[in-house]
Design a protein around this motif. Structure first.
Motif, PDB file in Angstrom:
ATOM      1  N   GLN A   1      13.225  44.722  17.098  1.00  0.00           N
ATOM      2  CA  GLN A   1      14.553  44.115  17.186  1.00  0.00           C
ATOM      3  C   GLN A   1      15.451  44.605  16.051  1.00  0.00           C
ATOM      4  OE1 GLN A   1      11.659  42.322  17.371  1.00  0.00           O
ATOM      5  NE2 GLN A   1      11.718  41.977  19.603  1.00  0.00           N
ATOM      6  N   LEU A   2      14.878  44.695  14.849  1.00  0.00           N
ATOM      7  CA  LEU A   2      15.669  45.169  13.710  1.00  0.00           C
ATOM      8  C   LEU A   2      16.041  46.641  13.894  1.00  0.00           C
ATOM      9  CD1 LEU A   2      16.917  44.551  10.965  1.00  0.00           C
ATOM     10  CD2 LEU A   2      14.728  45.147   9.897  1.00  0.00           C
ATOM     11  N   LYS A   3      15.121  47.441  14.379  1.00  0.00           N
ATOM     12  CA  LYS A   3      15.417  48.849  14.622  1.00  0.00           C
ATOM     13  C   LYS A   3      16.538  49.002  15.654  1.00  0.00           C
ATOM     14  CE  LYS A   3      10.881  50.817  13.537  1.00  0.00           C
ATOM     15  NZ  LYS A   3       9.709  51.559  14.075  1.00  0.00           N
ATOM     16  N   GLU A   4      16.447  48.211  16.714  1.00  0.00           N
ATOM     17  CA  GLU A   4      17.474  48.285  17.748  1.00  0.00           C
ATOM     18  C   GLU A   4      18.843  47.889  17.200  1.00  0.00           C
ATOM     19  OE1 GLU A   4      18.531  46.349  22.126  1.00  0.00           O
ATOM     20  OE2 GLU A   4      16.628  45.865  21.143  1.00  0.00           O
ATOM     21  N   ARG A   5      18.868  46.847  16.387  1.00  0.00           N
ATOM     22  CA  ARG A   5      20.130  46.403  15.798  1.00  0.00           C
ATOM     23  C   ARG A   5      20.686  47.463  14.855  1.00  0.00           C
ATOM     24  NH1 ARG A   5      22.724  41.524  15.189  1.00  0.00           N
ATOM     25  NH2 ARG A   5      24.059  41.312  13.340  1.00  0.00           N
ATOM     26  N   ALA A   6      19.827  48.091  14.065  1.00  0.00           N
ATOM     27  CA  ALA A   6      20.259  49.141  13.134  1.00  0.00           C
ATOM     28  C   ALA A   6      20.904  50.301  13.883  1.00  0.00           C
ATOM     29  CB  ALA A   6      19.071  49.631  12.311  1.00  0.00           C
TER      30      ALA A   6
ATOM     31  N   ARG B   1      22.243  50.217  16.874  1.00  0.00           N
ATOM     32  CA  ARG B   1      23.501  49.772  17.482  1.00  0.00           C
ATOM     33  C   ARG B   1      24.631  49.797  16.463  1.00  0.00           C
ATOM     34  NH1 ARG B   1      20.758  45.305  19.766  1.00  0.00           N
ATOM     35  NH2 ARG B   1      21.964  43.933  18.372  1.00  0.00           N
ATOM     36  N   LEU B   2      24.343  49.353  15.231  1.00  0.00           N
ATOM     37  CA  LEU B   2      25.360  49.353  14.179  1.00  0.00           C
ATOM     38  C   LEU B   2      25.807  50.775  13.863  1.00  0.00           C
ATOM     39  CD1 LEU B   2      23.900  46.648  11.781  1.00  0.00           C
ATOM     40  CD2 LEU B   2      26.024  46.483  13.064  1.00  0.00           C
TER      41      LEU B   2
ATOM     42  N   SER C   1      13.981  45.750   3.801  1.00  0.00           N
ATOM     43  CA  SER C   1      14.127  46.115   5.216  1.00  0.00           C
ATOM     44  C   SER C   1      14.484  47.576   5.410  1.00  0.00           C
ATOM     45  CB  SER C   1      15.198  45.233   5.872  1.00  0.00           C
ATOM     46  OG  SER C   1      16.448  45.393   5.212  1.00  0.00           O
TER      47      SER C   1
END
Length: 258
Positions: free
Chosen positions: A244-249, A251-252, A235
């Motif tokens: 979605q994964l990019k957005e979560r990354a 945000r973290l 990943s």
């Protein structure tokens, strides 16, 4: 020492002694127990890594781990002022041994990236940008990791060049600084080498080591630091990640920064 207390020299005891000495050296302590107060003078390349408030920890320290293993190399952390400089999370500080006004020449200059606050402040810091330009005029190599490419671009060093940076900063680098963004782990354009985000600095540093000391030495350094990445997840490449994964990354990252 009497014969009864003499330990025979075997491969096992030799390795134990080597490991103990290496551990002491890593901790900055000589085998005699004396702490190293100053870097030893060396005839090899002088590599300077710029620190500024809000950099990302692995950006300078990963390449430092690799490049400090070059024969006779000297790696120095440099900032506007001597002293501890904190990362973008605020949890860790790395010591800057020299201030920028104490360093006039370097064989290699490396500029790390950081969180938004740190990167933007560095891009607007005219004293830092002037120093980067001055050092680049005489350096053999100028390099960046992650959003450090934006700092180089703000200093005017990437105009018209091919370069890479952190995936989320690619459009900004391309649109604001007349840079051809290349989505690779590292990109060379003349004497300037840019690396993608954070961990890509290790790959870039090994490539730079091969340019400076040859492929055999770079391979030996890679083995010495046992860099054989096998992450548990596939990943890490933005080209393969869904929105979605990019957005979560992102945000973290934002939540972890101060």
């Amino acid at each position: 020492m009497t014969p009864s207390t003499t330990r025979p020299t075997t491969r096992r005891t030799l390795l134990r002694g080597t490991v103990a000495t290496a551990a002491l050296a890593t901790a900055g302590v000589a085998p005699s127990g004396r702490a190293h107060a100053e870097q030893p003078e060396r005839d090899g390349p002088h590599i300077g890594i710029l620190l500024y408030d809000g950099y990302s920890l692995l950006d300078p320290t990963g390449p430092a781990e690799v490049l400090s293993r070059l024969p006779d190399a000297r790696v120095t952390m440099i900032a506007e002022r001597r002293g501890p400089v904190r990362t973008d999370t605020g949890d860790v500080a790395v010591m800057a041994e020299r201030a920028i006004d104490e360093v006039d020449r370097l064989d290699v200059l490396l500029v790390p990236g950081g969180g938004n606050r740190g990167t933007v402040a560095a891009m607007r810091n005219q004293a830092l940008l002037r120093w980067i330009r001055h050092i680049d005029r005489h350096s053999r190599w100028t390099a960046s990791v992650c959003t450090g490419a934006l700092v180089l671009a703000a200093a005017g060093l990437l105009k018209g060049r091919r370069a890479t940076t952190y995936w989320a900063s690619a459009d900004y680098l391309r649109s604001e600084f007349e840079v051809t963004y290349v989505p690779e782990r590292y990109v060379r354009s003349g004497k300037i080498i840019t690396a993608a985000g954070v961990s890509a600095g290790l790959d870039m540093a090994l490539y730079l080591a091969s340019l400076m000391a040859g492929e055999a030495t770079a391979k030996a350094i890679q083995l010495a630091v046992e860099y054989d990445p096998r992450p548990p997840f596939h990943s890490g490449n933005a080209a393969d990640a869904d929105p979605q994964l990019k957005e979560r990354a992102l945000r973290l990252l934002a939540a972890s920064q101060v």
